[in-house]
Motif scaffolding. Structure first.
Motif, PDB file in Angstrom:
ATOM      1  N   PRO A  44       0.820  -1.221   0.000  1.00  0.00           N
ATOM      2  CA  PRO A  44       0.000   0.000   0.000  1.00  0.00           C
ATOM      3  C   PRO A  44       0.852   1.269   0.000  1.00  0.00           C
ATOM      4  O   PRO A  44       2.078   1.196   0.142  1.00  0.00           O
ATOM      5  N   ASP A  45       0.200   2.421  -0.131  1.00  0.00           N
ATOM      6  CA  ASP A  45       0.894   3.703  -0.053  1.00  0.00           C
ATOM      7  C   ASP A  45       1.691   3.776   1.241  1.00  0.00           C
ATOM      8  O   ASP A  45       1.180   3.407   2.303  1.00  0.00           O
ATOM      9  N   GLY A  46       2.912   4.245   1.142  1.00  0.00           N
ATOM     10  CA  GLY A  46       3.729   4.415   2.340  1.00  0.00           C
ATOM     11  C   GLY A  46       4.491   3.162   2.747  1.00  0.00           C
ATOM     12  O   GLY A  46       5.219   3.155   3.733  1.00  0.00           O
ATOM     13  N   ALA A  47       4.338   2.078   1.964  1.00  0.00           N
ATOM     14  CA  ALA A  47       4.990   0.806   2.315  1.00  0.00           C
ATOM     15  C   ALA A  47       6.507   0.873   2.168  1.00  0.00           C
ATOM     16  O   ALA A  47       7.230   0.086   2.762  1.00  0.00           O
ATOM     17  N   GLY A  48       6.981   1.809   1.324  1.00  0.00           N
ATOM     18  CA  GLY A  48       8.430   1.929   1.119  1.00  0.00           C
ATOM     19  C   GLY A  48       8.872   1.568  -0.288  1.00  0.00           C
ATOM     20  O   GLY A  48      10.069   1.522  -0.585  1.00  0.00           O
ATOM     21  N   LYS A  49       7.912   1.362  -1.204  1.00  0.00           N
ATOM     22  CA  LYS A  49       8.242   0.921  -2.565  1.00  0.00           C
ATOM     23  C   LYS A  49       9.145   1.920  -3.289  1.00  0.00           C
ATOM     24  O   LYS A  49      10.172   1.559  -3.846  1.00  0.00           O
ATOM     25  N   THR A  50       8.723   3.189  -3.265  1.00  0.00           N
ATOM     26  CA  THR A  50       9.487   4.206  -3.997  1.00  0.00           C
ATOM     27  C   THR A  50      10.887   4.339  -3.419  1.00  0.00           C
ATOM     28  O   THR A  50      11.873   4.457  -4.166  1.00  0.00           O
ATOM     29  N   THR A  51      10.992   4.288  -2.104  1.00  0.00           N
ATOM     30  CA  THR A  51      12.310   4.404  -1.475  1.00  0.00           C
ATOM     31  C   THR A  51      13.195   3.223  -1.878  1.00  0.00           C
ATOM     32  O   THR A  51      14.372   3.417  -2.219  1.00  0.00           O
ATOM     33  N   ILE A  52      12.634   2.023  -1.897  1.00  0.00           N
ATOM     34  CA  ILE A  52      13.417   0.835  -2.299  1.00  0.00           C
ATOM     35  C   ILE A  52      13.932   1.012  -3.738  1.00  0.00           C
ATOM     36  O   ILE A  52      15.088   0.740  -4.030  1.00  0.00           O
ATOM     37  N   LEU A  53      13.069   1.516  -4.621  1.00  0.00           N
ATOM     38  CA  LEU A  53      13.486   1.673  -6.020  1.00  0.00           C
ATOM     39  C   LEU A  53      14.489   2.813  -6.170  1.00  0.00           C
ATOM     40  O   LEU A  53      15.411   2.724  -6.986  1.00  0.00           O
ATOM     41  N   ARG A  54      14.352   3.868  -5.366  1.00  0.00           N
ATOM     42  CA  ARG A  54      15.349   4.950  -5.416  1.00  0.00           C
ATOM     43  C   ARG A  54      16.706   4.453  -4.938  1.00  0.00           C
ATOM     44  O   ARG A  54      17.742   4.880  -5.436  1.00  0.00           O
ATOM     45  N   LEU A  55      16.678   3.573  -3.958  1.00  0.00           N
ATOM     46  CA  LEU A  55      17.937   2.976  -3.496  1.00  0.00           C
ATOM     47  C   LEU A  55      18.533   2.115  -4.614  1.00  0.00           C
ATOM     48  O   LEU A  55      19.737   2.146  -4.864  1.00  0.00           O
ATOM     49  N   LEU A  56      17.641   1.408  -5.311  1.00  0.00           N
ATOM     50  CA  LEU A  56      18.101   0.512  -6.376  1.00  0.00           C
ATOM     51  C   LEU A  56      18.751   1.272  -7.530  1.00  0.00           C
ATOM     52  O   LEU A  56      19.732   0.817  -8.104  1.00  0.00           O
ATOM     53  N   VAL A  57      18.203   2.430  -7.856  1.00  0.00           N
ATOM     54  CA  VAL A  57      18.782   3.192  -8.974  1.00  0.00           C
ATOM     55  C   VAL A  57      19.826   4.195  -8.476  1.00  0.00           C
ATOM     56  O   VAL A  57      20.265   5.061  -9.219  1.00  0.00           O
ATOM     57  N   ASN A  58      20.196   4.056  -7.208  1.00  0.00           N
ATOM     58  CA  ASN A  58      21.302   4.832  -6.662  1.00  0.00           C
ATOM     59  C   ASN A  58      21.007   6.327  -6.536  1.00  0.00           C
ATOM     60  O   ASN A  58      21.909   7.154  -6.570  1.00  0.00           O
ATOM     61  N   LEU A  59      19.723   6.672  -6.405  1.00  0.00           N
ATOM     62  CA  LEU A  59      19.375   8.066  -6.123  1.00  0.00           C
ATOM     63  C   LEU A  59      19.483   8.329  -4.629  1.00  0.00           C
ATOM     64  O   LEU A  59      19.568   9.472  -4.187  1.00  0.00           O
ATOM     65  N   LEU A  60      19.421   7.242  -3.862  1.00  0.00           N
ATOM     66  CA  LEU A  60      19.578   7.326  -2.404  1.00  0.00           C
ATOM     67  C   LEU A  60      20.620   6.301  -1.988  1.00  0.00           C
ATOM     68  O   LEU A  60      20.772   5.267  -2.647  1.00  0.00           O
ATOM     69  N   ASP A  61      21.300   6.577  -0.890  1.00  0.00           N
ATOM     70  CA  ASP A  61      22.215   5.589  -0.310  1.00  0.00           C
ATOM     71  C   ASP A  61      21.530   4.918   0.869  1.00  0.00           C
ATOM     72  O   ASP A  61      20.889   5.592   1.678  1.00  0.00           O
ATOM     73  N   PRO A  62      21.688   3.598   0.988  1.00  0.00           N
ATOM     74  CA  PRO A  62      21.109   2.947   2.175  1.00  0.00           C
ATOM     75  C   PRO A  62      21.869   3.355   3.433  1.00  0.00           C
ATOM     76  O   PRO A  62      23.057   3.687   3.358  1.00  0.00           O
ATOM     77  N   ASP A  63      21.176   3.367   4.573  1.00  0.00           N
ATOM     78  CA  ASP A  63      21.879   3.611   5.839  1.00  0.00           C
ATOM     79  C   ASP A  63      22.714   2.387   6.197  1.00  0.00           C
ATOM     80  O   ASP A  63      23.849   2.505   6.642  1.00  0.00           O
ATOM     81  N   THR A  64      22.115   1.227   6.008  1.00  0.00           N
ATOM     82  CA  THR A  64      22.851  -0.022   6.207  1.00  0.00           C
ATOM     83  C   THR A  64      22.430  -0.998   5.119  1.00  0.00           C
ATOM     84  O   THR A  64      21.398  -0.817   4.478  1.00  0.00           O
ATOM     85  N   GLY A  65      23.258  -2.030   4.925  1.00  0.00           N
ATOM     86  CA  GLY A  65      22.947  -3.046   3.929  1.00  0.00           C
ATOM     87  C   GLY A  65      23.546  -2.710   2.572  1.00  0.00           C
ATOM     88  O   GLY A  65      24.099  -1.618   2.377  1.00  0.00           O
ATOM     89  N   THR A  66      23.437  -3.665   1.651  1.00  0.00           N
ATOM     90  CA  THR A  66      24.021  -3.462   0.316  1.00  0.00           C
ATOM     91  C   THR A  66      23.030  -3.891  -0.767  1.00  0.00           C
ATOM     92  O   THR A  66      22.189  -4.770  -0.558  1.00  0.00           O
ATOM     93  N   ILE A  67      23.181  -3.257  -1.924  1.00  0.00           N
ATOM     94  CA  ILE A  67      22.407  -3.663  -3.105  1.00  0.00           C
ATOM     95  C   ILE A  67      23.396  -3.860  -4.249  1.00  0.00           C
ATOM     96  O   ILE A  67      24.208  -2.954  -4.518  1.00  0.00           O
ATOM     97  N   THR A  68      23.325  -4.994  -4.904  1.00  0.00           N
ATOM     98  CA  THR A  68      24.162  -5.196  -6.086  1.00  0.00           C
ATOM     99  C   THR A  68      23.289  -5.491  -7.298  1.00  0.00           C
ATOM    100  O   THR A  68      22.200  -6.065  -7.174  1.00  0.00           O
ATOM    101  N   ILE A  69      23.775  -5.044  -8.452  1.00  0.00           N
ATOM    102  CA  ILE A  69      23.158  -5.424  -9.729  1.00  0.00           C
ATOM    103  C   ILE A  69      24.263  -6.089 -10.534  1.00  0.00           C
ATOM    104  O   ILE A  69      25.355  -5.505 -10.681  1.00  0.00           O
ATOM    105  N   ASP A  70      23.996  -7.263 -11.046  1.00  0.00           N
ATOM    106  CA  ASP A  70      25.035  -8.038 -11.754  1.00  0.00           C
ATOM    107  C   ASP A  70      26.315  -8.114 -10.927  1.00  0.00           C
ATOM    108  O   ASP A  70      27.428  -7.925 -11.452  1.00  0.00           O
ATOM    109  N   ASP A  71      26.139  -8.327  -9.656  1.00  0.00           N
ATOM    110  CA  ASP A  71      27.272  -8.546  -8.748  1.00  0.00           C
ATOM    111  C   ASP A  71      28.118  -7.309  -8.451  1.00  0.00           C
ATOM    112  O   ASP A  71      29.147  -7.424  -7.793  1.00  0.00           O
ATOM    113  N   VAL A  72      27.734  -6.146  -8.959  1.00  0.00           N
ATOM    114  CA  VAL A  72      28.498  -4.934  -8.606  1.00  0.00           C
ATOM    115  C   VAL A  72      27.575  -3.981  -7.829  1.00  0.00           C
ATOM    116  O   VAL A  72      26.353  -4.012  -8.004  1.00  0.00           O
TER     117      VAL A  72
END
Ligand SMILES: Nc1ncnc2c1ncn2[C@@H]1O[C@H](COP(=O)(O)OP(=O)(O)O)[C@@H](O)[C@H]1O
Ligand SMILES: [Mg+2]
Length: 316
Positions: A44-72
């Motif tokens: 639902p709205d506010g679940a965090g979807k947009t933030t997750i995708l912004r982290l994925l496209v590197n518009l935001l940095d995560p506070d903790t944890g890592t995201i890789t695409i094709d192992d980088v």
């Protein structure tokens, strides 16, 4: 990197968290997306979807944890291989469809001939051919979404990330939009799409159900439905009392739609008989009962609402 299943990993979220001040927008989110998938981020709205995708496209940095695409790490994944359609994208209203696409493509320094060829291809794929000279301001919601998608596709990305592209779009345009996504997917493009619409979860190969920044479950739509531990039944009953089933022991939750109920019940071999006896003892109407499989809406509500969680059923 091939796994034993023969499936190739594309994206890996590992314990990713993001806070905005005191607000935990994404909370230790982990999941993987494989190459060639249509992967849905649903909640639902506010679940965090947009933030997750912004982290994925590197518009935001995560506070903790890592995201890789094709192992980088995401910031090292080539930008041109990644298409991103943000939730609130900008089109230039006083430019035509063609001009918008050309402008977007020129930002990526594509040469004129390539732009010309690809824009024809994208316009035909998204069904916008013939409307090239229409101003963006004069497009319907559905057509605007198609134009944004066409623009984002100009670099021929391997991975297309779409943030709630069908939000507020009419059902017919939503259907057309999904048909385009299937076509893209058949051409080998991996798709990550977020949506608040539970029915769209059914259209994805795999789905991450998210709520309050947390992953509830991640699996195929059919596997998610197996999680629903109760039984869903539809009951036709000639009563205008929406609370008719409230005292029925087997009924965990009931929704009333004019002369019809959607019930969550416990699983019981004599269920139909028990429901009919209940109605009979209440001097109620005859019931027309049928089993239905849980919808994604049922599954989501089941996962979110502790009162209705697996323990409720196990306790019976
Ligand atoms: N830039 C921001 N600053 C502060 N709070 C934010 C910001 N972006 C999102 N949020 C908050 O984070 C939560 C998740 O938002 P969002 O990722 O947009 O969810 P969704 O896309 O699922 O609707 C919401 O409570 C939202 O208000
Ligand atoms: Mg959003």
């Amino acid at each position: 990197m091939y796994f034993s299943t023969g499936v190739m990993l594309m994206i890996n979220f590992a314990e990713v968290s993001k806070n905005f001040g005191p607000l935990i927008a994404v909370d230790a989110f982990s999941c993987r997306v494989d190459k060639g998938e249509i992967f849905g981020l649903v909640g639902p709205d506010g679940a965090g979807k947009t933030t997750i995708l912004r982290l994925l496209v590197n518009l935001l940095d995560p506070d903790t944890g890592t995201i890789t695409i094709d192992d980088v790490p995401t910031h090292r994944f080539p930008r041109s291989k990644l298409g991103y359609m943000p939730q609130k994208f900008s089109l230039y209203g006083d430019l035509t469809i063609s001009e918008n696409i050309n402008f977007f493509a020129s930002l990526y320094r594509l040469d004129k001939l390539t732009i010309q060829q690809r824009s024809q291809e994208m316009l035909s794929l998204t069904g916008l051919s013939g409307f090239e000279n229409r101003l963006a301001d004069n497009l319907s919601g559905g057509m605007k979404q198609k134009l944004a998608l066409s623009s984002a596709l100009m670099t021929r990305p391997e991975l297309m990330i779409l943030d709630e592209p069908t939000y507020g779009v009419d059902p017919e345009s939503r259907k057309e939009f999904w048909q385009i996504l299937y076509r893209l997917n058949q051409e080998g493009i991996t798709i990550v799409i977020s949506t608040p619409y539970m029915d769209e979860a059914e259209l994805c190969h795999r789905v991450a159900l998210v709520n309050t920044g947390q992953l509830l479950q991640c699996d195929t739509p059919s596997a998610l439905k197996q999680i629903f531990a109760g039984q869903v039944v539809e009951v036709g009953a000639n009563t205008s009392d929406p609370y008719f089933f409230d005292d029925c022991r087997q009924v965990i939750d009931s929704s009333y739609y004019y002369l019809r109920f959607h019930l969550w019940t416990e699983r019981h071999p004599e269920l139909f008989q028990l429901l009919k006896e209940y109605a009979f003892n209440k001097d109620g109407p005859d019931l027309e009962i049928k089993y239905i499989s849980p919808s994604m809406e049922d599954v989501f509500a089941f996962l979110v609402e502790p009162r209705l969680g697996p323990d409720r059923f196990n306790a019976q």
